[in-house]
Motif scaffolding. Structure first.
Motif, short mmCIF file in Angstrom:
data_model
loop_
_atom_site.label_atom_id
_atom_site.label_comp_id
_atom_site.label_asym_id
_atom_site.label_seq_id
_atom_site.Cartn_x
_atom_site.Cartn_y
_atom_site.Cartn_z
N LYS A 23 0.77 -1.06 0.02
CA LYS A 23 -0.10 0.07 0.08
C LYS A 23 0.91 1.20 -0.01
CE LYS A 23 -4.03 -2.07 2.28
NZ LYS A 23 -4.68 -2.04 3.44
N ASP A 24 1.84 1.15 0.80
CA ASP A 24 2.89 2.43 0.71
C ASP A 24 3.37 2.65 -0.69
OD1 ASP A 24 2.33 2.87 3.41
OD2 ASP A 24 4.24 1.64 4.11
N LEU A 25 3.74 1.58 -1.17
CA LEU A 25 4.41 1.62 -2.67
C LEU A 25 3.42 2.21 -3.60
CD1 LEU A 25 6.70 0.97 -4.51
CD2 LEU A 25 5.99 -1.19 -4.82
N VAL A 26 2.29 1.92 -3.55
CA VAL A 26 1.05 2.44 -4.51
C VAL A 26 0.94 3.91 -4.05
CG1 VAL A 26 -1.26 2.56 -5.01
CG2 VAL A 26 0.09 0.19 -4.93
N GLU A 27 1.10 4.33 -2.85
CA GLU A 27 0.64 5.79 -2.26
C GLU A 27 1.78 6.54 -2.81
OE1 GLU A 27 -0.04 8.14 1.50
OE2 GLU A 27 0.17 6.14 1.97
N LYS A 28 3.06 6.01 -2.73
CA LYS A 28 4.38 6.66 -3.33
C LYS A 28 4.26 6.91 -4.70
CE LYS A 28 9.31 6.28 -3.52
NZ LYS A 28 10.48 5.51 -3.59
N LEU A 29 4.01 5.93 -5.36
CA LEU A 29 3.56 6.09 -6.94
C LEU A 29 2.71 7.00 -7.28
CD1 LEU A 29 3.75 2.23 -8.14
CD2 LEU A 29 5.38 3.88 -9.00
N CYS A 30 1.53 6.89 -6.78
CA CYS A 30 0.62 8.02 -6.82
C CYS A 30 1.19 9.31 -6.52
CB CYS A 30 -0.82 7.79 -5.97
SG CYS A 30 -1.52 6.33 -6.72
N LYS A 31 1.80 9.67 -5.43
CA LYS A 31 2.13 11.06 -4.89
C LYS A 31 3.19 11.71 -6.12
CE LYS A 31 1.01 10.99 -0.13
NZ LYS A 31 1.26 11.05 1.29
N ILE A 35 -1.25 11.91 -8.72
CA ILE A 35 -2.42 10.98 -8.76
C ILE A 35 -2.99 11.07 -7.15
CG2 ILE A 35 -3.34 8.78 -9.01
CD1 ILE A 35 -1.30 8.18 -11.04
N GLU A 36 -4.15 11.32 -7.10
CA GLU A 36 -4.63 11.46 -5.66
C GLU A 36 -4.95 10.06 -5.17
OE1 GLU A 36 -5.73 14.14 -3.92
OE2 GLU A 36 -5.31 15.57 -5.42
N TYR A 37 -4.38 9.82 -3.95
CA TYR A 37 -4.68 8.57 -3.31
C TYR A 37 -5.29 8.66 -2.09
CZ TYR A 37 -2.99 4.49 -0.72
OH TYR A 37 -2.99 3.45 0.10
N SER A 38 -6.12 7.52 -1.99
CA SER A 38 -6.85 7.50 -0.44
C SER A 38 -7.06 6.35 0.03
CB SER A 38 -8.63 7.81 -1.00
OG SER A 38 -9.28 7.65 0.06
N LYS A 39 -6.87 6.20 1.33
CA LYS A 39 -6.89 4.68 2.15
C LYS A 39 -8.28 4.51 2.38
CE LYS A 39 -2.51 5.79 4.49
NZ LYS A 39 -1.99 6.10 5.76
N HIS A 40 -9.32 5.33 2.13
CA HIS A 40 -10.58 4.90 2.09
C HIS A 40 -11.48 5.01 0.77
CE1 HIS A 40 -9.88 5.06 6.43
NE2 HIS A 40 -9.13 6.23 6.31
N LEU A 41 -12.50 4.36 0.69
CA LEU A 41 -13.50 4.43 -0.72
C LEU A 41 -14.45 5.53 -0.26
CD1 LEU A 41 -14.09 0.76 -1.49
CD2 LEU A 41 -12.51 2.27 -2.72
N LEU A 74 -2.20 0.70 -12.96
CA LEU A 74 -1.51 1.96 -12.46
C LEU A 74 -0.12 2.12 -12.88
CD1 LEU A 74 -1.69 4.38 -10.60
CD2 LEU A 74 -0.54 3.04 -8.63
N LYS A 75 0.85 1.13 -12.81
CA LYS A 75 2.21 1.26 -13.37
C LYS A 75 2.38 1.37 -14.58
CE LYS A 75 4.83 -2.31 -10.99
NZ LYS A 75 4.96 -3.51 -10.50
N LYS A 76 1.58 0.81 -15.54
CA LYS A 76 1.59 1.06 -16.96
C LYS A 76 0.82 2.25 -17.37
CE LYS A 76 2.12 -3.89 -18.18
NZ LYS A 76 1.43 -5.17 -18.65
#
Length: 102
Positions: A23-31, A35-41, A74-76
């Protein structure tokens, strides 16, 4: 906005990551890519990143007509500098009825 749940055990080829590390890696990629990242839906979330079509967040995302994709999307998308077609990046085993509801 992007939210994340159950990812593959190894986003990194070097070693398995814990769920929190994933999750931290995805958040870092977004930031890093604005790209807006949220821990909640929240209502603003447009995509849920999930490895499997299961769990509370997955069910909520499907009911809320959010796109459910794997981390590869996300990565692609970042590599191509545009959002790619989500249909090519659905979690393995995702029921057709869930895809049709998006």
């Amino acid at each position: 906005h992007i939210c994340v749940t159950q990812l593959a055990q190894s986003i990194s080829q070097l070693q398995p990551l814990t769920l929190q590390e994933q999750k931290d890696l995805v958040e870092k990629l977004c930031k890093e890519n604005d790209i807006e990242y949220s821990k909640h839906l929240w209502v603003q979330v447009t995509h849920l990143i999930a490895q499997e079509p299961s769990g509370d967040k997955y069910q909520h995302a499907v009911k809320g007509r959010m796109e459910v994709v794997t981390v590869d999307w996300l990565k692609k998308s970042i590599a191509d500098k545009r959002y790619l077609d989500e249909d090519e990046f659905r979690p393995l085993g995702m029921p057709e009825r869930d895809i049709e509801n998006m």
